[in-house]
Design a protein around this motif. Structure first.
Motif, short mmCIF file in Angstrom:
data_model
loop_
_atom_site.label_atom_id
_atom_site.label_comp_id
_atom_site.label_asym_id
_atom_site.label_seq_id
_atom_site.Cartn_x
_atom_site.Cartn_y
_atom_site.Cartn_z
N THR A 8 0.84 -1.20 0.00
CA THR A 8 0.00 0.00 0.00
C THR A 8 0.87 1.24 0.00
OG1 THR A 8 -1.91 1.06 1.03
CG2 THR A 8 -0.26 0.19 2.53
N PRO A 10 0.05 5.45 1.25
CA PRO A 10 -1.03 6.28 1.77
C PRO A 10 -1.56 7.26 0.73
CG PRO A 10 1.08 6.73 2.90
CD PRO A 10 1.35 5.68 1.87
N ALA A 60 -6.10 3.32 16.65
CA ALA A 60 -7.16 2.34 16.94
C ALA A 60 -6.80 1.44 18.11
CB ALA A 60 -7.42 1.47 15.70
N THR A 61 -5.51 1.25 18.38
CA THR A 61 -5.13 0.36 19.48
C THR A 61 -5.57 0.95 20.82
OG1 THR A 61 -3.25 -0.32 18.13
CG2 THR A 61 -3.18 -0.94 20.44
N ASP A 155 -13.91 -4.77 16.02
CA ASP A 155 -12.69 -4.15 15.55
C ASP A 155 -12.93 -3.87 14.06
OD1 ASP A 155 -10.24 -3.57 14.43
OD2 ASP A 155 -9.12 -4.95 15.69
N HIS A 158 -10.52 -2.05 9.55
CA HIS A 158 -10.44 -2.12 8.08
C HIS A 158 -11.73 -1.65 7.41
CE1 HIS A 158 -7.65 -5.91 8.69
NE2 HIS A 158 -7.17 -4.81 9.24
N SER A 179 -9.65 2.39 12.45
CA SER A 179 -8.26 2.86 12.39
C SER A 179 -8.12 3.84 11.23
CB SER A 179 -7.29 1.70 12.16
OG SER A 179 -5.99 2.22 11.90
N HIS A 181 -4.94 4.80 10.42
CA HIS A 181 -3.50 4.70 10.23
C HIS A 181 -3.14 4.98 8.76
CE1 HIS A 181 0.32 2.40 9.57
NE2 HIS A 181 0.62 3.01 10.71
N LYS A 184 -4.39 2.81 5.94
CA LYS A 184 -5.82 2.54 5.83
C LYS A 184 -6.48 3.38 4.71
CE LYS A 184 -5.99 -0.41 9.23
NZ LYS A 184 -4.56 -0.66 9.43
N ARG A 310 1.84 -8.71 1.02
CA ARG A 310 2.01 -9.02 2.45
C ARG A 310 1.18 -10.23 2.83
NH1 ARG A 310 4.62 -4.87 5.54
NH2 ARG A 310 4.13 -6.11 7.37
N TYR A 312 -0.84 -10.90 5.27
CA TYR A 312 -1.78 -10.56 6.35
C TYR A 312 -2.81 -11.67 6.40
CZ TYR A 312 -0.04 -5.69 5.97
OH TYR A 312 0.73 -4.56 5.93
#
Ligand code: T4K
Length: 373
Positions: A8, A10, A60-61, A155, A158, A179, A181, A184, A310, A312
């Motif tokens: 990704t 941003p 978000a954490t 959560d 995403h 999130s 971030h 995202k 990635r 994930y």
């Protein structure tokens, strides 16, 4: 390398537009503590996301930790091993115990039947993830929570702007956590938010993210500093003007991947193309046994050629050292999560991924497919 392609990049709006907003911050001298940009972004996001209340956070954490605190969760929290580690870390920071259960084979979201089977008198909450922005089975999960009087916190890191069958997926459960971030769909560099249902809950969450302050000389809780700064909030307001365009560009990339990978044996694209409103946050593919390379071999094949997908989410959260000792971390309990962690590869997707880069990525996948021909 300059022409490497990462999973990704941003989305960034025109710099001049941001300079104007920075000028306003410089003029006002209000840098943080829920200033004008913070308030404007909360209002704008409520409207854009069609949700009743939003509390902005610095990430978000921290928002997940505060969500668990806001609902007074103590005890066991049923969750997924197939996620970014922050999901479970929030449970440990809250001094609760994660109970890992399996995901559905196709969606890789928590399986409602597995949740129901794991409920005990110690269960204090359910913490599902809308993995890759694909909605979890919210009706079934909310019903389980309701039947047992157990809160559900989604959560939704995403799931910015994602709809399910009945509108915004963010209105499900007791709370949803987003999130913002850099990686995202909607980013404020770092950032996050909690979506809540009542003004009282929003007020409480806002106190918790501000040290537990209730006025200038009163502190009612062991709160934390979870506030989003004015710079991040101003950037978010600007991002919001461009986010529809960014999501349409993602949609076009998603469509081209699906079209051009359809005939490659052993590669399966995830996601339901009939889903209502999607954000195309990720483009996960499953590398099946019928593909000539294993998922890891394909990952390395692409990396060696300058394309960086990635894995994930590999390893599973339950495989990390601080989780392995929990009885629920036994991998034989969640075969679907184990096979997802072994077979899923997330291909690059972001608004500025150009046609030539996409041609290069798809070409590499074809070359890899041909290695076994
Ligand atoms: N819950 C879930 C389900 C989550 O997925 C996450 C975060 C959270 C909770 C917690 O949210 P936050 O507290 O972060 O708000 C990334 C992100 O750091 C993380 O936010 C995200 N999930 C996770 C899925 O992905 P990494 O370790 O993959 O990030 P990194 O630095 O390797 O970045 C990936 C690629 O993005 C890089 O190869 C290049 C590109 N990139 C990255 C950054 C940070 C850029 O081009 N610019 C950048 O500034 O974790």
């Amino acid at each position: 390398m300059a022409d490497d392609i990462f999973v990704t990049r941003p989305y960034l709006p025109p710099l001049d537009e941001f300079r104007e907003l920075l000028g306003e911050i410089w003029d006002s001298g209000t840098l943080t503590n829920c200033g004008p940009f913070h308030q404007k972004l909360e209002a704008a996001l409520c409207e854009y996301l069609c949700v009743p209340h939003i509390s902005l956070f610095n990430n978000a954490t921290i928002a997940l930790v505060v969500a668990l605190r806001a609902l007074g969760i103590k005890g066991e929290v049923i969750t997924t091993p197939y996620s970014f580690v922050a999901t479970s870390h929030a449970i440990l920071w809250s001094e609760c115990t994660p109970v890992f259960v399996d995901v559905e084979a196709q969606s890789l979201n928590l399986a409602p039947a597995q949740i129901a089977a794991a409920i005990t008198p110690k269960t204090a909450a359910i913490l599902p993830v809308h993995c890759y922005g694909h909605p979890a089975d919210v009706d079934a999960i909310d019903a389980i929570g309701g039947r047992h009087g157990i809160p559900v916190i989604y959560d939704a890191a995403h799931a910015f702007g994602v709809d399910c069958h009945c509108g915004s997926v963010l209105t499900h459960g007791d709370l949803s956590v987003l999130s913002f971030h850099a990686t995202k769909v909607f980013n404020t560099f770092e950032g996050g938010a909690i979506v809540s249902k009542t003004p009282e809950m929003k007020h409480y969450i806002d106190q918790l993210k501000n040290f537990g302050h209730d006025g200038e000389v009163s502190v009612i809780e062991t709160g934390i500093n979870g506030k989003m700064s004015e710079i991040n909030a101003a950037f978010g307001l600007l991002q919001l003007c461009h986010v529809d365009d960014a999501i349409s560009k993602r949609a076009a990339i998603d469509a081209r991947y699906r079209r051009e990978l359809a005939d490659i044996r052993g590669l399966q694209c995830l996601g339901d193309t009939g889903q209502m409103r999607q954000n195309h946050a990720y483009f996960p593919i499953r590398v099946k046994a019928t593909f000539p390379l294993s998922r890891d071999a394909l990952y390395n094949f692409m990396k060696e050629r300058g394309v960086h997908p990635r894995r994930y989410f590999y390893p599973l959260i339950s495989d990390f050292p601080m989780y392995r000792h929990f009885p629920s971390a036994d991998p034989t309990r969640f075969p679907n999560a184990v096979s997802g962690a072994a077979e899923i590869l997330c291909l690059p997707i972001y608004p500025d991924l150009d046609d030539a880069s996409l041609t290069r990525i798809i070409g590499l996948l074809r070359d890899a497919a041909a290695t076994g021909a």
